[in-house]
Design an enzyme around this catalytic site. Structure first.
Site, PDB file in Angstrom:
ATOM      1  N   PRO A 204      -7.542 -45.026 -23.881  1.00 18.10           N
ATOM      2  CA  PRO A 204      -7.192 -45.920 -25.220  1.00 18.10           C
ATOM      3  C   PRO A 204      -6.632 -45.203 -26.131  1.00 18.10           C
ATOM      4  O   PRO A 204      -6.174 -45.828 -27.004  1.00 18.10           O
ATOM      5  CB  PRO A 204      -8.643 -46.393 -25.400  1.00 18.10           C
ATOM      6  CG  PRO A 204      -9.585 -45.830 -24.568  1.00 18.10           C
ATOM      7  CD  PRO A 204      -8.927 -45.230 -23.378  1.00 18.10           C
TER       8      PRO A 204
ATOM      9  N   GLU B 289     -17.419 -42.091 -20.022  1.00 19.73           N
ATOM     10  CA  GLU B 289     -17.020 -41.904 -21.271  1.00 19.73           C
ATOM     11  C   GLU B 289     -15.571 -41.246 -21.463  1.00 19.73           C
ATOM     12  O   GLU B 289     -15.153 -40.921 -22.506  1.00 19.73           O
ATOM     13  CB  GLU B 289     -18.005 -40.995 -21.967  1.00 19.73           C
ATOM     14  CG  GLU B 289     -19.347 -41.713 -22.292  1.00 19.73           C
ATOM     15  CD  GLU B 289     -19.206 -42.781 -23.239  1.00 19.73           C
ATOM     16  OE1 GLU B 289     -18.458 -43.031 -24.354  1.00 19.73           O
ATOM     17  OE2 GLU B 289     -19.740 -43.948 -23.008  1.00 19.73           O
TER      18      GLU B 289
ATOM     19  N   ARG C 130       9.032 -53.328 -11.316  1.00 21.64           N
ATOM     20  CA  ARG C 130       9.729 -54.313 -11.214  1.00 21.64           C
ATOM     21  C   ARG C 130      11.182 -53.988 -11.990  1.00 21.64           C
ATOM     22  O   ARG C 130      11.878 -54.814 -11.711  1.00 21.64           O
ATOM     23  CB  ARG C 130       9.118 -55.497 -11.859  1.00 21.64           C
ATOM     24  CG  ARG C 130       8.824 -55.614 -13.289  1.00 21.64           C
ATOM     25  CD  ARG C 130       8.058 -56.491 -14.087  1.00 21.64           C
ATOM     26  NE  ARG C 130       8.428 -57.843 -13.767  1.00 21.64           N
ATOM     27  CZ  ARG C 130       9.511 -58.528 -14.574  1.00 21.64           C
ATOM     28  NH1 ARG C 130       9.660 -57.839 -15.519  1.00 21.64           N
ATOM     29  NH2 ARG C 130       9.822 -59.781 -14.346  1.00 21.64           N
TER      30      ARG C 130
ATOM     31  N   ASP D 244      14.088 -60.754 -19.795  1.00 20.07           N
ATOM     32  CA  ASP D 244      12.433 -60.797 -20.153  1.00 20.07           C
ATOM     33  C   ASP D 244      12.200 -60.622 -21.325  1.00 20.07           C
ATOM     34  O   ASP D 244      13.264 -59.698 -22.237  1.00 20.07           O
ATOM     35  CB  ASP D 244      11.906 -59.732 -19.202  1.00 20.07           C
ATOM     36  CG  ASP D 244      11.377 -60.233 -17.681  1.00 20.07           C
ATOM     37  OD1 ASP D 244      11.511 -61.573 -17.749  1.00 20.07           O
ATOM     38  OD2 ASP D 244      11.225 -59.381 -17.086  1.00 20.07           O
TER      39      ASP D 244
HETATM   40  N1  SAM Z   1     -15.019 -43.333 -24.442  1.00 21.46           N
HETATM   41  C1  SAM Z   1     -13.437 -43.335 -24.582  1.00 21.46           C
HETATM   42  C2  SAM Z   1     -12.881 -43.765 -25.637  1.00 21.46           C
HETATM   43  O1  SAM Z   1     -13.306 -44.282 -26.469  1.00 21.46           O
HETATM   44  O2  SAM Z   1     -11.573 -43.255 -25.619  1.00 21.46           O
HETATM   45  C3  SAM Z   1     -13.261 -44.827 -23.374  1.00 21.46           C
HETATM   46  C4  SAM Z   1     -13.592 -44.568 -22.122  1.00 21.46           C
HETATM   47  S1  SAM Z   1     -13.225 -45.918 -21.066  1.00 21.46           S
HETATM   48  C5  SAM Z   1     -14.921 -46.813 -20.913  1.00 21.46           C
HETATM   49  C6  SAM Z   1     -13.134 -45.252 -19.240  1.00 21.46           C
HETATM   50  C7  SAM Z   1     -11.658 -45.000 -19.015  1.00 21.46           C
HETATM   51  O3  SAM Z   1     -10.983 -46.324 -18.703  1.00 21.46           O
HETATM   52  C8  SAM Z   1     -10.727 -44.148 -19.608  1.00 21.46           C
HETATM   53  O4  SAM Z   1     -10.987 -42.882 -19.311  1.00 21.46           O
HETATM   54  C9  SAM Z   1      -9.623 -44.696 -19.374  1.00 21.46           C
HETATM   55  O5  SAM Z   1      -9.025 -43.919 -18.254  1.00 21.46           O
HETATM   56  C10 SAM Z   1      -9.892 -46.052 -19.033  1.00 21.46           C
HETATM   57  N2  SAM Z   1      -9.264 -46.966 -20.197  1.00 21.46           N
HETATM   58  C11 SAM Z   1     -10.022 -47.941 -20.764  1.00 21.46           C
HETATM   59  N3  SAM Z   1      -9.299 -48.354 -21.687  1.00 21.46           N
HETATM   60  C12 SAM Z   1      -8.252 -47.966 -21.691  1.00 21.46           C
HETATM   61  C13 SAM Z   1      -7.151 -48.573 -22.247  1.00 21.46           C
HETATM   62  N4  SAM Z   1      -7.016 -49.567 -23.272  1.00 21.46           N
HETATM   63  N5  SAM Z   1      -5.869 -48.098 -21.948  1.00 21.46           N
HETATM   64  C14 SAM Z   1      -5.676 -47.002 -20.967  1.00 21.46           C
HETATM   65  N6  SAM Z   1      -6.952 -46.656 -20.247  1.00 21.46           N
HETATM   66  C15 SAM Z   1      -8.163 -47.314 -20.681  1.00 21.46           C
END
Ligand code: SAM
Length: 215
Positions: A58, A85, A123, A138
């Site tokens: 994220p 995490e 796609r 699109d």
């Molecule tokens: N503690 C982390 C943070 O706040 O940045 C979030 C960890 S999340 C619970 C677990 C995993 O889900 C991340 O390491 C990532 O690979 C994936 N993930 C969760 N949300 C995401 C998003 N919005 N975009 C991309 N990957 C995401």
């Protein structure tokens, strides 16, 4: 042809329990993905220069159509999905991956983000869609939302298909679609219009939309 291979990080561990996570240094909630299995996995799977290494997080740059267009040029994508995490920071330090987020929210793992990214990218490969024009018009292709679509029947519960779409007049239909795409983008995503490459006709149509006062 597209081949998708899922790799289990546990296959890149060397202990009896195939442990891929551990408690965070400094304390606190949750578990952190250990660096060694990920570094070993990438070393084993990567095809060197051919591989575009992506870490789903994220905290990455926001995914969008422009990034999908960028990724479709690569023959080999290696996507690292997190859990818990997230990753030990040294994964980033060592691999310098392209960090990508699919939106400002936190999911449980990187699997869904990986699927979103793959679907949007695949796609765009020529031949994947039955009709290449489907992707050409699109939303977001030109920093613009798609125009409204209709199919049969011509009237349903008193709601009619716009007359122009039944006219068979290709030029009128093209103009109507462009105008409705502009109207919709102006109403819902005016931020997109600021970076859209508008031509003279677009500006004229936007003037008409302004006068009509309906968004
Ligand atoms: N503690 C982390 C943070 O706040 O940045 C979030 C960890 S999340 C619970 C677990 C995993 O889900 C991340 O390491 C990532 O690979 C994936 N993930 C969760 N949300 C995401 C998003 N919005 N975009 C991309 N990957 C995401």
């Amino acid at each position: 042809m597209v081949e998708i291979v899922v790799h289990d990080l546990r296959a890149f561990t060397h202990d009896r329990h195939a442990v891929v996570d551990d408690r965070p240094y400094g304390g606190g909630a949750g578990m952190v993905l250990k660096p060694e299995p990920i570094l070993e996995a990438v070393a084993g799977i990567s095809r060197g220069e051919e591989t575009r290494l992506i870490l789903l997080t994220p905290q990455g740059r926001p995914f969008g159509q422009a990034i999908a267009r960028e990724l479709v040029e690569h023959r080999h994508l290696l996507l690292i999905c997190g859990r818990y995490e997230g990753f030990d920071e040294r994964v980033r330090e060592r691999l310098c991956p392209d960090e990508i987020s699919i939106g400002d929210y936190v999911l449980t793992g990187g699997e869904l983000p990986a699927l979103v990214l793959l679907d949007a990218t695949i796609r765009l490969i020529p031949g994947v869609l039955g009709d290449a024009d489907s992707a050409r018009y699109d939303s977001f292709i030109e920093a613009m939302l798609d125009f409204p679509q209709y199919t049969r029947p011509p009237v349903v519960q008193g709601l009619s298909v716009p007359e122009v779409l039944l006219s068979g007049d290709h030029e009128r239909i093209r103009r109507w679609r462009r105008k409705e795409a502009l109207r919709r983008t102006k109403a819902r995503r005016p931020d997109l219009l600021l970076r859209a490459d508008l031509n003279e006709e677009d500006r004229r149509l936007l003037g008409e939309i302004e006068e009509e006062g309906s968004c």
